[in-house]
Design a protein around this motif. Structure first.
Motif, PDB file in Angstrom:
ATOM      1  N   GLN A 126     -19.700 -40.838  53.451  1.00 53.29           N
ATOM      2  CA  GLN A 126     -18.311 -41.274  53.358  1.00 53.29           C
ATOM      3  C   GLN A 126     -18.202 -42.763  53.651  1.00 53.29           C
ATOM      4  O   GLN A 126     -19.016 -43.319  54.388  1.00 53.29           O
ATOM      5  N   PRO A 127     -17.193 -43.430  53.088  1.00 51.75           N
ATOM      6  CA  PRO A 127     -16.997 -44.857  53.406  1.00 51.75           C
ATOM      7  C   PRO A 127     -16.538 -45.035  54.848  1.00 51.75           C
ATOM      8  O   PRO A 127     -15.829 -44.193  55.395  1.00 51.75           O
ATOM      9  N   ILE A 128     -16.940 -46.146  55.435  1.00 56.29           N
ATOM     10  CA  ILE A 128     -16.544 -46.439  56.818  1.00 56.29           C
ATOM     11  C   ILE A 128     -15.043 -46.713  56.844  1.00 56.29           C
ATOM     12  O   ILE A 128     -14.554 -47.587  56.128  1.00 56.29           O
ATOM     13  N   PHE A 187     -18.389 -51.183  63.186  1.00 60.29           N
ATOM     14  CA  PHE A 187     -19.775 -51.540  63.478  1.00 60.29           C
ATOM     15  C   PHE A 187     -19.985 -53.041  63.291  1.00 60.29           C
ATOM     16  O   PHE A 187     -19.334 -53.669  62.451  1.00 60.29           O
ATOM     17  N   PHE A 188     -20.914 -53.586  64.067  1.00 55.92           N
ATOM     18  CA  PHE A 188     -21.353 -54.953  63.837  1.00 55.92           C
ATOM     19  C   PHE A 188     -22.115 -55.006  62.510  1.00 55.92           C
ATOM     20  O   PHE A 188     -23.033 -54.234  62.268  1.00 55.92           O
ATOM     21  N   GLY A 189     -21.736 -55.918  61.633  1.00 56.30           N
ATOM     22  CA  GLY A 189     -22.449 -56.117  60.373  1.00 56.30           C
ATOM     23  C   GLY A 189     -22.082 -55.167  59.262  1.00 56.30           C
ATOM     24  O   GLY A 189     -22.618 -55.290  58.153  1.00 56.30           O
ATOM     25  N   VAL A 199     -26.940 -49.959  51.392  1.00 56.00           N
ATOM     26  CA  VAL A 199     -25.539 -50.118  51.760  1.00 56.00           C
ATOM     27  C   VAL A 199     -24.754 -50.400  50.484  1.00 56.00           C
ATOM     28  O   VAL A 199     -25.010 -51.383  49.798  1.00 56.00           O
ATOM     29  N   LEU A 200     -23.825 -49.523  50.171  1.00 57.47           N
ATOM     30  CA  LEU A 200     -23.025 -49.633  48.952  1.00 57.47           C
ATOM     31  C   LEU A 200     -21.683 -50.253  49.297  1.00 57.47           C
ATOM     32  O   LEU A 200     -20.984 -49.788  50.211  1.00 57.47           O
ATOM     33  N   LYS A 201     -21.313 -51.296  48.544  1.00 55.52           N
ATOM     34  CA  LYS A 201     -20.069 -52.011  48.803  1.00 55.52           C
ATOM     35  C   LYS A 201     -19.083 -51.766  47.666  1.00 55.52           C
ATOM     36  O   LYS A 201     -19.479 -51.712  46.495  1.00 55.52           O
ATOM     37  N   TRP A 230     -17.542 -49.807  53.270  1.00 53.98           N
ATOM     38  CA  TRP A 230     -18.940 -49.727  52.870  1.00 53.98           C
ATOM     39  C   TRP A 230     -19.472 -48.312  53.111  1.00 53.98           C
ATOM     40  O   TRP A 230     -19.027 -47.606  54.017  1.00 53.98           O
ATOM     41  N   ILE A 231     -20.449 -47.924  52.289  1.00 55.51           N
ATOM     42  CA  ILE A 231     -21.097 -46.625  52.416  1.00 55.51           C
ATOM     43  C   ILE A 231     -22.572 -46.858  52.726  1.00 55.51           C
ATOM     44  O   ILE A 231     -23.252 -47.569  51.993  1.00 55.51           O
ATOM     45  N   VAL A 232     -23.050 -46.259  53.805  1.00 54.68           N
ATOM     46  CA  VAL A 232     -24.456 -46.367  54.191  1.00 54.68           C
ATOM     47  C   VAL A 232     -25.178 -45.128  53.690  1.00 54.68           C
ATOM     48  O   VAL A 232     -24.920 -44.013  54.152  1.00 54.68           O
ATOM     49  N   SER A 233     -26.069 -45.308  52.717  1.00 56.19           N
ATOM     50  CA  SER A 233     -26.833 -44.200  52.149  1.00 56.19           C
ATOM     51  C   SER A 233     -28.136 -44.063  52.919  1.00 56.19           C
ATOM     52  O   SER A 233     -29.026 -44.923  52.810  1.00 56.19           O
ATOM     53  N   MET A 234     -28.261 -42.992  53.694  1.00 55.67           N
ATOM     54  CA  MET A 234     -29.470 -42.770  54.477  1.00 55.67           C
ATOM     55  C   MET A 234     -30.631 -42.341  53.600  1.00 55.67           C
ATOM     56  O   MET A 234     -31.786 -42.657  53.885  1.00 55.67           O
ATOM     57  N   ALA A 235     -30.339 -41.628  52.501  1.00 53.03           N
ATOM     58  CA  ALA A 235     -31.409 -41.166  51.612  1.00 53.03           C
ATOM     59  C   ALA A 235     -32.041 -42.337  50.859  1.00 53.03           C
ATOM     60  O   ALA A 235     -33.261 -42.451  50.769  1.00 53.03           O
ATOM     61  N   ASP A 236     -31.175 -43.215  50.322  1.00 54.44           N
ATOM     62  CA  ASP A 236     -31.681 -44.360  49.550  1.00 54.44           C
ATOM     63  C   ASP A 236     -31.933 -45.591  50.405  1.00 54.44           C
ATOM     64  O   ASP A 236     -32.464 -46.594  49.896  1.00 54.44           O
ATOM     65  N   LYS A 237     -31.504 -45.543  51.675  1.00 52.87           N
ATOM     66  CA  LYS A 237     -31.641 -46.684  52.589  1.00 52.87           C
ATOM     67  C   LYS A 237     -30.983 -47.921  51.990  1.00 52.87           C
ATOM     68  O   LYS A 237     -31.570 -49.013  51.926  1.00 52.87           O
TER      69      LYS A 237
END
Length: 294
Positions: free
Chosen positions: A196-198, A264-266, A280-282, A271-278
């Motif tokens: 999910q997006p932050i 979060f810092f940074g 960050v999607l903007k 933004w979406i953080v994809s753990m599978a693909d490592k």
């Protein structure tokens, strides 16, 4: 409706009987015959009600009865000290002694900004948003032995704790997190795995606006110029020389602060953080950029 299909449907409706109370039936299997409980001589033993007592005899006490002891609704007063006890915000204490201990063990890196995520990952404090925890409070225990230079973000801080951190050239910021943002900040990996997006961090409620806009509390909504004046006044009050952080080699780290809508810092909201693909999607859509902008 096609000609062939429509004619078949009309013929079917004409052949079916009209719906009335006489031909309504429940769906097969939806009704089950109730099990007959034993009665009288031929009912058999306990009739499904167990052994003795109030449950078998059917004379259970009224709702709220606690066996004779003073019940809750009489023992707890309506007003006064316990007013709104179920809605009070709680802040877990974090002492300077505990923070110095975590830094000495290498669990917390003082060369990076410290927020609630680093403190929880270091097992320094436990925050439970579902139990009305709204973060941590920095307390002055261990102020005489604290010697680290840190940029720390907490939810509340005592005056002596702020003085102890700033005496070593550090920076303290108090900021508010709503329960959803706090849960995300406490367990970021669990949130990132959802894909999910932050979200945007919510602004503080009306009764907390005064605290987080006060420069004396180092609030994140306070005027930076007034914060600098408050730092000098606090140094005069406790009799120490305030270090000039602008000439410090860690000035870039010490001057880092989150946006009032940032969690979060940074990582910015949206933004979406994809753990599978490592990765960050903007977002690129103008509507989304406008919505997530501060």
């Amino acid at each position: 409706m096609s000609g062939y299909g429509g004619s078949k449907a009309v013929e079917l409706l004409r052949s079916l009987p009209r719906v009335s109370l006489a031909n309504l039936r429940p769906s097969p299997g939806s009704k089950k015959k109730e099990k007959r409980r034993g009665r009288g001589r031929y009912g058999g033993r306990k009739c499904g009600r167990g052994h003795k007592g109030e449950r078998q005899r059917g004379n259970r006490p009224r709702l709220g009865f606690e066996g004779g002891q003073t019940p809750f609704y009489l023992a707890i007063p309506k007003y006064g000290f316990n007013e709104g006890h179920s809605c009070r915000r709680q802040y877990q204490p974090l002492s300077l002694q505990r923070l110095q201990y975590l830094i000495d063990l290498g669990r917390v890196d003082p060369a990076q900004p410290i927020d609630l995520t680093q403190l929880i990952n270091a097992r320094g404090v436990t925050v439970q948003p579902l139990k009305r925890d709204y973060g941590v409070q920095l307390v002055e225990e261990g102020a005489d032995i604290f010697a680290a230079k840190v940029n720390i973000e907490v939810q509340r801080a005592s005056e002596l704790a702020i003085a102890a951190v700033e005496k070593n050239g550090g920076v303290v910021t108090t900021s508010f997190y709503d329960p959803r943002s706090l849960e995300i900040l406490c367990k970021p990996i669990v949130f990132f795995l959802r894909g999910q997006p932050i979200p945007k961090r919510m602004l503080p409620p009306e009764d907390l606006v005064r605290y987080y806009t006060d420069a004396g509390n180092r609030g994140y909504l306070a005027d930076p110029s007034k914060v600098a004046e408050a730092r000098l006044e606090l140094a005069k009050k406790y009799g120490y020389i305030l270090p000039d952080i602008t000439k410090d080699e860690l000035f870039k780290m010490l001057s880092m602060r989150k946006d009032p809508r940032q969690i979060f810092f940074g990582l910015a909201p949206g933004w979406i953080v994809s753990m599978a693909d490592k990765k960050v999607l903007k977002p690129t859509d103008e509507g989304l950029l406008k919505y997530y902008s501060s």
